[in-house]
Design a protein around this motif. Structure first.
Motif, PDB file in Angstrom:
ATOM      1  N   ASN A  59       0.840  -1.185   0.000  1.00  0.00           N
ATOM      2  CA  ASN A  59       0.000   0.000   0.000  1.00  0.00           C
ATOM      3  C   ASN A  59       0.883   1.244   0.000  1.00  0.00           C
ATOM      4  O   ASN A  59       1.640   1.482   0.935  1.00  0.00           O
ATOM      5  N   VAL A  60       0.790   2.036  -1.046  1.00  0.00           N
ATOM      6  CA  VAL A  60       1.588   3.252  -1.152  1.00  0.00           C
ATOM      7  C   VAL A  60       0.694   4.491  -1.069  1.00  0.00           C
ATOM      8  O   VAL A  60       1.089   5.566  -1.464  1.00  0.00           O
ATOM      9  N   MET A  61      -0.514   4.300  -0.575  1.00  0.00           N
ATOM     10  CA  MET A  61      -1.439   5.419  -0.462  1.00  0.00           C
ATOM     11  C   MET A  61      -1.033   6.311   0.701  1.00  0.00           C
ATOM     12  O   MET A  61      -0.576   5.843   1.739  1.00  0.00           O
ATOM     13  N   ARG A  62      -1.209   7.583   0.510  1.00  0.00           N
ATOM     14  CA  ARG A  62      -0.912   8.529   1.580  1.00  0.00           C
ATOM     15  C   ARG A  62      -2.079   8.566   2.559  1.00  0.00           C
ATOM     16  O   ARG A  62      -3.186   8.168   2.229  1.00  0.00           O
ATOM     17  N   THR A  63      -1.824   9.062   3.722  1.00  0.00           N
ATOM     18  CA  THR A  63      -2.904   9.208   4.682  1.00  0.00           C
ATOM     19  C   THR A  63      -3.770  10.399   4.281  1.00  0.00           C
ATOM     20  O   THR A  63      -3.297  11.337   3.643  1.00  0.00           O
ATOM     21  N   ASP A  64      -5.030  10.343   4.644  1.00  0.00           N
ATOM     22  CA  ASP A  64      -5.941  11.440   4.342  1.00  0.00           C
ATOM     23  C   ASP A  64      -5.701  12.584   5.313  1.00  0.00           C
ATOM     24  O   ASP A  64      -5.660  12.382   6.531  1.00  0.00           O
ATOM     25  N   ASP A  65      -5.518  13.770   4.738  1.00  0.00           N
ATOM     26  CA  ASP A  65      -5.387  14.967   5.554  1.00  0.00           C
ATOM     27  C   ASP A  65      -6.645  15.793   5.358  1.00  0.00           C
ATOM     28  O   ASP A  65      -7.007  16.138   4.228  1.00  0.00           O
TER      29      ASP A  65
END
Length: 92
Positions: A58-64
């Motif tokens: 998983n290379v998804m960024r965290t939601d900001d």
């Protein structure tokens, strides 16, 4: 009887399932074509296996959470709005 892996009886059965009427020449032709297709798959079985790429991570960024447009700003450039929502063409 031929050495074909597909005989005309099988072709006739497939044709019946597909509701296609075939004459004897067509059954013979399709039996040959099915045999060629199966031979192609046998050829594919001879291809050596290669090393797989490693599994993806998983290379998804965290939601900001960020401030977004308010409703009026979002609708300001819409060609048509109705009751505070975008209005599009009717789909029938």
């Amino acid at each position: 009887m031929s050495n074909s892996p597909v005989d005309t009886d099988e072709v006739e059965h497939i044709a019946e399932l597909a509701r296609i009427d075939l004459d004897e020449d067509e059954r013979d032709l399709f039996a040959e074509q099915f045999a060629d297709i199966l031979a192609s798959f046998e050829t594919l079985d001879e291809v050596p296996e290669v090393d797989r790429d490693p599994d993806l991570t998983n290379v998804m960024r965290t939601d900001d959470v960020e401030e977004s447009l308010d409703r009026e700003a979002a609708l300001s450039n819409a060609p048509e709005t109705e009751d505070g929502q975008f209005k599009g063409p009717r789909v029938s």
